[in-house]
Design a protein around this motif. Structure first.
Motif, PDB file in Angstrom:
ATOM      1  N   PRO A  59      -2.231   6.890  -7.919  1.00 27.01           N
ATOM      2  CA  PRO A  59      -2.411   5.466  -8.240  1.00 27.01           C
ATOM      3  C   PRO A  59      -1.250   4.446  -8.240  1.00 27.01           C
ATOM      4  N   PHE A  60      -0.088   4.878  -8.453  1.00 28.75           N
ATOM      5  CA  PHE A  60       0.954   3.967  -8.160  1.00 28.75           C
ATOM      6  C   PHE A  60       1.196   3.392  -6.819  1.00 28.75           C
ATOM      7  N   VAL A  61       1.032   4.299  -5.876  1.00 32.24           N
ATOM      8  CA  VAL A  61       1.138   3.971  -4.550  1.00 32.24           C
ATOM      9  C   VAL A  61      -0.027   3.090  -4.040  1.00 32.24           C
ATOM     10  N   VAL A  62      -1.158   3.505  -4.605  1.00 34.19           N
ATOM     11  CA  VAL A  62      -2.377   2.455  -4.341  1.00 34.19           C
ATOM     12  C   VAL A  62      -2.184   1.142  -4.699  1.00 34.19           C
ATOM     13  N   ASP A  63      -1.715   1.042  -5.914  1.00 30.12           N
ATOM     14  CA  ASP A  63      -1.489  -0.413  -6.417  1.00 30.12           C
ATOM     15  C   ASP A  63      -0.207  -1.132  -5.587  1.00 30.12           C
ATOM     16  N   ILE A  64       0.614  -0.397  -4.971  1.00 27.41           N
ATOM     17  CA  ILE A  64       1.680  -0.933  -4.146  1.00 27.41           C
ATOM     18  C   ILE A  64       0.929  -1.626  -3.031  1.00 27.41           C
ATOM     19  N   ILE A  65       0.221  -0.722  -2.560  1.00 24.17           N
ATOM     20  CA  ILE A  65      -0.412  -0.946  -1.151  1.00 24.17           C
ATOM     21  C   ILE A  65      -1.577  -1.913  -1.291  1.00 24.17           C
ATOM     22  N   THR A  66      -2.282  -2.029  -2.354  1.00 16.97           N
ATOM     23  CA  THR A  66      -3.358  -3.192  -2.503  1.00 16.97           C
ATOM     24  C   THR A  66      -2.622  -4.552  -3.067  1.00 16.97           C
ATOM     25  N   ALA A  67      -1.169  -4.577  -3.431  1.00 16.77           N
ATOM     26  CA  ALA A  67      -0.645  -5.653  -3.946  1.00 16.77           C
ATOM     27  C   ALA A  67      -0.109  -6.354  -2.469  1.00 16.77           C
ATOM     28  N   VAL A  68       0.250  -5.449  -1.416  1.00 15.81           N
ATOM     29  CA  VAL A  68       0.746  -6.168  -0.419  1.00 15.81           C
ATOM     30  C   VAL A  68      -0.220  -6.117   1.015  1.00 15.81           C
ATOM     31  N   TRP A  69      -1.341  -5.684   0.725  1.00 19.00           N
ATOM     32  CA  TRP A  69      -2.504  -5.585   1.771  1.00 19.00           C
ATOM     33  C   TRP A  69      -2.717  -6.950   2.604  1.00 19.00           C
ATOM     34  N   PRO A  70      -2.450  -6.893   3.749  1.00 12.00           N
ATOM     35  CA  PRO A  70      -2.555  -8.594   4.152  1.00 12.00           C
ATOM     36  C   PRO A  70      -3.736  -9.091   4.697  1.00 12.00           C
ATOM     37  N   TRP A  71      -4.935  -8.090   4.627  1.00 10.64           N
ATOM     38  CA  TRP A  71      -6.270  -8.771   5.086  1.00 10.64           C
ATOM     39  C   TRP A  71      -7.159  -8.820   3.799  1.00 10.64           C
ATOM     40  N   GLY A  72      -6.673  -9.278   2.712  1.00  5.64           N
ATOM     41  CA  GLY A  72      -7.563  -9.619   1.655  1.00  5.64           C
ATOM     42  C   GLY A  72      -7.534  -8.320   0.771  1.00  5.64           C
ATOM     43  N   ASP A  73      -8.730  -7.884   0.075  1.00  7.20           N
ATOM     44  CA  ASP A  73      -8.981  -6.897  -0.572  1.00  7.20           C
ATOM     45  C   ASP A  73      -8.772  -5.495   0.203  1.00  7.20           C
ATOM     46  N   ALA A  74      -8.178  -4.821  -0.488  1.00  6.06           N
ATOM     47  CA  ALA A  74      -7.833  -3.337   0.328  1.00  6.06           C
ATOM     48  C   ALA A  74      -9.105  -2.520   0.325  1.00  6.06           C
ATOM     49  N   PRO A  75      -9.441  -1.554   0.917  1.00  3.24           N
ATOM     50  CA  PRO A  75     -10.635  -0.731   1.229  1.00  3.24           C
ATOM     51  C   PRO A  75     -10.798   0.133   0.042  1.00  3.24           C
ATOM     52  N   ALA A  76     -11.825   0.432  -0.912  1.00  3.35           N
ATOM     53  CA  ALA A  76     -12.103   1.356  -1.992  1.00  3.35           C
ATOM     54  C   ALA A  76     -11.769   2.826  -1.293  1.00  3.35           C
ATOM     55  N   SER A  77     -11.970   3.061  -0.096  1.00  2.00           N
ATOM     56  CA  SER A  77     -11.659   4.458   0.346  1.00  2.00           C
ATOM     57  C   SER A  77     -10.187   4.736   0.720  1.00  2.00           C
ATOM     58  N   LEU A  78      -9.193   3.875   0.281  1.00  2.49           N
ATOM     59  CA  LEU A  78      -7.960   3.846   0.263  1.00  2.49           C
ATOM     60  C   LEU A  78      -7.432   4.896  -0.683  1.00  2.49           C
ATOM     61  N   ALA A  79      -8.075   5.102  -1.917  1.00  2.00           N
ATOM     62  CA  ALA A  79      -7.555   5.844  -2.913  1.00  2.00           C
ATOM     63  C   ALA A  79      -7.645   7.231  -2.672  1.00  2.00           C
ATOM     64  N   PRO A  80      -8.931   7.963  -2.267  1.00  2.00           N
ATOM     65  CA  PRO A  80      -8.776   9.269  -2.006  1.00  2.00           C
ATOM     66  C   PRO A  80      -7.931   9.559  -0.905  1.00  2.00           C
ATOM     67  N   VAL A  81      -7.691   8.858   0.034  1.00  2.00           N
ATOM     68  CA  VAL A  81      -6.721   9.305   1.236  1.00  2.00           C
ATOM     69  C   VAL A  81      -5.372   9.148   0.543  1.00  2.00           C
ATOM     70  N   ILE A  82      -4.980   8.238  -0.136  1.00  2.00           N
ATOM     71  CA  ILE A  82      -3.724   8.232  -0.951  1.00  2.00           C
ATOM     72  C   ILE A  82      -3.577   9.486  -1.808  1.00  2.00           C
ATOM     73  N   GLY A  83      -4.451   9.844  -2.452  1.00  2.00           N
ATOM     74  CA  GLY A  83      -4.354  10.924  -3.406  1.00  2.00           C
ATOM     75  C   GLY A  83      -4.384  12.274  -2.751  1.00  2.00           C
ATOM     76  N   PHE A  84      -5.124  12.464  -1.304  1.00  2.00           N
ATOM     77  CA  PHE A  84      -4.937  13.537  -0.733  1.00  2.00           C
ATOM     78  C   PHE A  84      -3.385  13.827  -0.336  1.00  2.00           C
ATOM     79  N   GLY A  85      -2.989  12.697   0.096  1.00  2.76           N
ATOM     80  CA  GLY A  85      -1.797  12.533   0.753  1.00  2.76           C
ATOM     81  C   GLY A  85      -0.499  12.924  -0.042  1.00  2.76           C
ATOM     82  N   CYS A  86      -0.747  12.372  -1.313  1.00  2.00           N
ATOM     83  CA  CYS A  86       0.380  12.543  -2.211  1.00  2.00           C
ATOM     84  C   CYS A  86       0.218  14.014  -2.744  1.00  2.00           C
ATOM     85  N   GLY A  87      -1.035  14.558  -3.001  1.00  2.00           N
ATOM     86  CA  GLY A  87      -1.110  16.092  -3.518  1.00  2.00           C
ATOM     87  C   GLY A  87      -0.684  17.014  -2.633  1.00  2.00           C
ATOM     88  N   ALA A  88      -0.861  16.573  -1.325  1.00  4.18           N
ATOM     89  CA  ALA A  88      -0.289  17.663  -0.196  1.00  4.18           C
ATOM     90  C   ALA A  88       1.034  17.705  -0.138  1.00  4.18           C
TER      91      ALA A  88
END
Length: 133
Positions: A59-88
């Motif tokens: 969630p911390f990584v997702v918050d950082i990415i959404t804060a610096v996302w250059p194209w408006g709002d970050a996609p909602a499907s970003l959180a599960p992908v980041i969760g998968f990557g951080c867990g692995a």
């Protein structure tokens, strides 16, 4: 189908709450391949580390990415992908750490290596073939 009400009940609520963690569990199963020499306790600790990384770091990584996302709002499907990557990543790092700890706990002095001039002094037991390390 459009007029079918949303299912309710205990099972439906449980699935609704646990569904976002499905990618995390997929990452847990995938990264078990990295700990082939781990014991059951090591695999459980590794899975726990991956879960903690997915719950607290992702969630911390997702918050950082959404804060610096250059194209408006970050996609909602970003959180599960980041969760998968951080867990692995958490499971893989702990798996490697557990294997290294198991290796060096048998001979902790093997980490000691001193070089004086051209002479190398090691603190661990010598290899049976005398080849060194």
């Amino acid at each position: 189908m459009a007029d079918t009400p949303t299912p309710t009940g205990g099972l439906a609520e449980a699935v609704r709450h646990l569904a976002p963690y499905a990618p995390v569990m997929g990452g847990a199963m995938l990264s078990m391949a990295f700990g082939e020499r781990l014991t059951i306790r090591g695999k459980v600790l590794s899975a726990g580390a991956g879960l903690l990384m997915a719950l607290f770091v992702a969630p911390f990584v997702v918050d950082i990415i959404t804060a610096v996302w250059p194209w408006g709002d970050a996609p909602a499907s970003l959180a599960p992908v980041i969760g998968f990557g951080c867990g692995a990543f958490g499971m893989t790092i702990l798996s490697g750490l557990m294997q290294a700890l198991a290796k060096y706990s048998k001979d902790p002095l093997s980490l000691v290596r001193v070089q004086i001039g051209g002479v190398i002094i090691t603190g661990g037991a010598r290899d049976p073939d005398g080849a060194g390390r």
